[in-house]
Design a protein around this motif. Structure first.
Motif, PDB file in Angstrom:
ATOM      1  N   ILE A 140       0.847  -1.190   0.000  1.00 40.64           N
ATOM      2  CA  ILE A 140       0.000   0.000   0.000  1.00 40.64           C
ATOM      3  C   ILE A 140       0.882   1.239   0.000  1.00 40.64           C
ATOM      4  O   ILE A 140       1.947   1.269   0.622  1.00 40.64           O
ATOM      5  N   SER A 141       0.465   2.248  -0.742  1.00 41.67           N
ATOM      6  CA  SER A 141       1.207   3.504  -0.800  1.00 41.67           C
ATOM      7  C   SER A 141       0.859   4.355   0.411  1.00 41.67           C
ATOM      8  O   SER A 141      -0.312   4.538   0.734  1.00 41.67           O
ATOM      9  N   GLN A 142       1.869   4.882   1.075  1.00 42.74           N
ATOM     10  CA  GLN A 142       1.645   5.739   2.239  1.00 42.74           C
ATOM     11  C   GLN A 142       1.219   7.150   1.841  1.00 42.74           C
ATOM     12  O   GLN A 142       0.757   7.911   2.683  1.00 42.74           O
TER      13      GLN A 142
ATOM     14  N   LYS B 161      -3.194   3.927  -2.177  1.00 45.17           N
ATOM     15  CA  LYS B 161      -3.535   3.003  -3.254  1.00 45.17           C
ATOM     16  C   LYS B 161      -2.976   1.625  -2.920  1.00 45.17           C
ATOM     17  O   LYS B 161      -1.916   1.499  -2.304  1.00 45.17           O
ATOM     18  N   VAL B 162      -3.711   0.609  -3.330  1.00 47.96           N
ATOM     19  CA  VAL B 162      -3.318  -0.769  -3.046  1.00 47.96           C
ATOM     20  C   VAL B 162      -2.799  -1.398  -4.336  1.00 47.96           C
ATOM     21  O   VAL B 162      -3.463  -1.333  -5.383  1.00 47.96           O
ATOM     22  N   TYR B 163      -1.616  -2.042  -4.250  1.00 48.02           N
ATOM     23  CA  TYR B 163      -0.985  -2.692  -5.392  1.00 48.02           C
ATOM     24  C   TYR B 163      -0.957  -4.188  -5.116  1.00 48.02           C
ATOM     25  O   TYR B 163      -0.279  -4.650  -4.193  1.00 48.02           O
ATOM     26  N   VAL B 164      -1.719  -4.954  -5.920  1.00 49.30           N
ATOM     27  CA  VAL B 164      -1.852  -6.394  -5.714  1.00 49.30           C
ATOM     28  C   VAL B 164      -1.106  -7.110  -6.831  1.00 49.30           C
ATOM     29  O   VAL B 164      -1.365  -6.880  -8.025  1.00 49.30           O
TER      30      VAL B 164
ATOM     31  N   PRO C  53     -15.817  -1.361  -1.784  1.00 42.07           N
ATOM     32  CA  PRO C  53     -14.622  -0.978  -1.024  1.00 42.07           C
ATOM     33  C   PRO C  53     -13.452  -0.504  -1.874  1.00 42.07           C
ATOM     34  O   PRO C  53     -12.618   0.256  -1.407  1.00 42.07           O
ATOM     35  N   PHE C  54     -13.376  -0.983  -3.125  1.00 53.29           N
ATOM     36  CA  PHE C  54     -12.228  -0.644  -3.970  1.00 53.29           C
ATOM     37  C   PHE C  54     -12.712  -0.206  -5.348  1.00 53.29           C
ATOM     38  O   PHE C  54     -13.734  -0.686  -5.855  1.00 53.29           O
TER      39      PHE C  54
END
Length: 729
Positions: free
Chosen positions: A471-473, A477-480, A500-501
């Motif tokens: 996850i970006s601080q 954003k979430v990178y899967v 949720p996304f």
């Protein structure tokens, strides 16, 4: 009058039709006419007055007859004129009765008659209801049918059960047992019930009055406290103003004294000089020496020049108080006008409601409270003194609560239940219970996902073998890492459990080929991604837009899997083929490696125990490295072993993901046999706090996980080809 002296209840059956019978239980009572009873037992046979406690007090004669006192005195007086022996004859049986030594008053009272009088006073004179058609027939009451009837008029039938069928003459209802009593008894019972209910109502009204009086007493107490606070706080302001007044008065007096001292000193100098001149000029009128006179004149001319400096006062008389030179008066006025307020409320606790949504043990829960006024209108402002008490019903343990005032007429009671079970929440406002008091609810031992995103497939919302995420601080954003599809799925978080996304884009290309990506991590500045590939043994750096930056490897790599980056930019790579953890400089140069942990043999000889299958690695805030195989191993930044966490899990399962949040919580995904769950540890002590079992949506091979700033954890569920989001605080 009816005495409830029931004989043995008889079971009566009356034919209610040609074929059907209905049994009734008739309660029989003895009916005695009130007038007849009074005339026969409670009336003096001589004067025909009813006995009482006064002149007609019943007196018992030795012959067992009863005569009132006034009649007895009259008979004795008349007999005394004829018979000097003091005897008289009973007016009823004519037996000779000797007058006792104490006279008529000494005859004993008739206790039986007195008891009957008392009974008559206690009992209510009752009217026996009769049938209007059959005046000698007493009306009956059926408790089963709740109806009044005359047995002669109805031939024993009554109510709906007495309606004959026109075709076969049978009754419409089935056989049933009826309880029949005289209507007079029913009236008496109903009267007793009425009195009982009236007593209950009066008792309730008394309690209500006491509650109102108690509220009035509290109102007086609170008003007195408010009066005291108002006087105290305004006295403090008065004291502040008075201190300022004293300061200004003291300063004005000091200025006055300083000026007066200067002028007094000047006046003293003038007087001194004046005295000198007078002394020097004394006797000059008799002086004949011209030179001496000329010299004195010359000296006086010089003196006149010096006296001119004393002519004007050395200090002025100006001193004046000013208070309009700035906006202080206006500011003070505004401050005083806004100083203090009287807070009150129209909240009516008995109409206020509280609701608790689904709760899980060890998670923060909220009871939502809505305030209403007496007319049922929602309050728009807060400030009410709300208190809450929460207890576990089974063991009586108390759970602390925290009240949050939303300042809009709603309140929140925050609590964290340490264990599952049924709880009792007692909420009061102004010390009075609300409508939902007490509020009982159940706290579950299970923690389920708030949402699930994705399923198996290659669509933009689907995954095939997702293995890791980060996850970006900066923007969260979430990178899967979607290994089966050879891509990285970029998602934006929404603050909505239903959606949720939001899909952003896919990153494909370098480092993701051959569907061999095993690990992903953000760089220290959150401006690029690092991806590990077990086939080409490379660590590839990509921009957040997917552009290639660089890649590096090491000759000792065999099967690089997961990786992590610390705040300094150091890169840690786990290699399960080499059973080694490699620690690289941000440039890609190897700093050191971790190959095992020190241990002892049976002979207490030192040896190195190799690492197991490494499922995850991460960093603590202080830079320590956490390596998870079947337990969690802690190393310092240089690779020196420090301690282990959850040592009891050694060789009993496998960790697949690990992360540390900003509140010193350690979260880890673990698989044991057919069970998969998330553990939450206290990072400092290493103590296991609780587990997330995901009971309603079982985890199947959970791997990587990350935490968000709002106390949620996102987990990759490899076996179900999706990601799941949970709340853990």
């Amino acid at each position: 009058m009816h005495f409830n002296m029931s004989r043995t209840a008889t079971h009566m059956r009356s034919q209610l039709g040609r074929k059907m019978m209905t049994s009734s239980t008739l309660v029989e009572t003895v009916s005695i006419n009130y007038e007849d009873f009074t005339e026969g037992f409670l009336t003096c046979g001589t004067c025909l007055y009813t006995y009482d406690a006064g002149e007609h007090t019943p007196k018992l004669l030795p012959c067992s007859h009863t005569i009132c006192r006034i009649c007895l005195e009259r008979i004795v007086a008349a007999a005394g004129l004829r018979d000097q022996t003091g005897a008289f004859r009973c007016p009823i049986c004519r037996e000779s009765i000797q007058v006792p030594r104490g006279g008529v008053i000494a005859f004993p009272p008739s206790f039986l008659v007195n008891q009957l009088l008392d009974l008559m006073q206690r009992q209510r004179r009752e009217v026996i209801p009769k049938c209007s058609s059959h005046v000698s027939q007493e009306l009956l009451f059926c408790e089963t049918c709740d109806c009044v009837f005359c047995s002669v008029c109805t031939n024993g039938s009554h109510g709906s059960n007495g309606v004959n069928d026109a075709n076969d003459g049978q009754f419409n209802s089935s056989n049933c047992e009826h309880t029949v009593i005289p209507f007079s008894i029913a009236i008496k019972r109903m009267s007793e019930i009425l009195l009982y209910k009236a007593h209950q109502c009066i008792q309730k009204l008394n309690e209500s009055a006491e509650n109102v009086l108690n509220e009035m007493r509290k109102l007086d107490q609170n008003a007195e406290h408010a009066f005291e606070d108002i006087n105290r706080t305004f006295q403090e302001i008065i004291n502040i103003v008075d201190r300022r007044r004293q300061e200004l008065l003291s300063y004005a007096k000091k200025i006055k004294e300083d000026k007066r001292n200067v002028l007094t000193e000047q006046l003293n100098i003038i007087e001194t000089e004046k005295a000198k001149v007078e002394t020097e000029c004394c006797g000059l009128e008799y002086q004949v020496e011209v030179r001496n006179i000329s010299k004195k004149i010359s000296d006086l001319n010089q003196k006149l020049d010096s006296v001119n400096t004393l002519f004007d006062p050395r200090e002025n008389c100006f001193i004046r108080y000013e208070h309009l030179h700035n906006s202080a008066v206006q500011d003070i006025q505004e401050c005083v006008n806004s100083f203090g307020t009287i807070r009150t409320s129209k909240t009516f606790p008995s109409l206020c409601t509280a609701t608790v949504s689904k709760c899980s043990a060890n998670l923060r829960s909220i009871a939502h409270i809505i305030a209403y006024d007496y007319n049922g209108m929602r309050q728009k402002f807060g400030g009410d003194p709300v208190s809450a008490e929460l207890k576990h019903i089974a063991d009586g343990s108390t759970v602390s609560t925290r009240i949050v005032d939303n300042r809009d007429g709603t309140y929140e009671a925050h609590f964290n239940s340490p264990k599952a079970g049924v709880y009792c929440l007692k909420i009061t406002i102004f010390g009075r219970p609300i409508k939902d008091f007490p509020l009982e609810f159940e706290v579950s031992e299970h923690i389920n996902p708030l949402c699930i995103y994705g399923c198996r497939g290659s669509d933009q919302h689907q995954f095939i073998q997702p293995v890791a995420l980060d996850i970006s601080q900066k923007d969260e954003k979430v990178y899967v890492l979607d290994t089966g599809n050879g891509r990285i799925k970029v998602l934006m978080q929404n603050h909505c459990n239903n959606s949720p996304f939001s899909f952003v884009n896919h990153i494909e290309g370098h480092g993701l080929d051959n569907r061999a990506g095993t690990g992903i991590a953000m760089t220290a500045n959150s401006e690029s991604l690092l991806v590990s590939n077990w086939r080409n043994k490379n660590i590839t750096e990509l921009t957040l837009e997917g552009e290639f930056v660089r890649h590096f490897s090491h000759r000792d790599f065999i099967e690089p899997t997961c990786l992590a980056v610390n705040p300094k930019g150091d890169i840690v790579v786990a290699d399960n083929g080499a059973h080694t953890v490699f620690i690289f400089h941000p440039s890609g140069k190897l700093n050191t490696r971790i190959t095992g942990i020190p241990s002892k043999t049976k002979n207490n000889n030192q040896k190195t125990e190799s690492l197991g299958v490494i499922g995850a690695i991460t960093f603590e805030p202080n830079g320590d490295i956490l390596v998870a195989d079947s337990r969690i191993l802690v190393f310092d930044a240089n690779g020196k072993f420090k301690k282990d966490i959850y040592s009891e899990g050694k060789n009993r399962g496998q960790y697949c993901g690990i992360t540390v949040d900003n509140k010193q919580n350690l979260l880890a995904t673990r698989v044991e046999k057919s069970k998969s769950f998330i553990q939450v540890f206290d990072l400092i002590s290493g103590q296991l706090k609780f587990c997330i079992d995901s009971s309603d949506a079982k985890l199947k091979r959970p791997t990587s996980l990350v935490t968000t700033n709002d106390n949620h954890v996102i987990v990759v569920d490899l076996g179900n080809d999706c990601i799941k989001k949970y709340r853990y605080l």
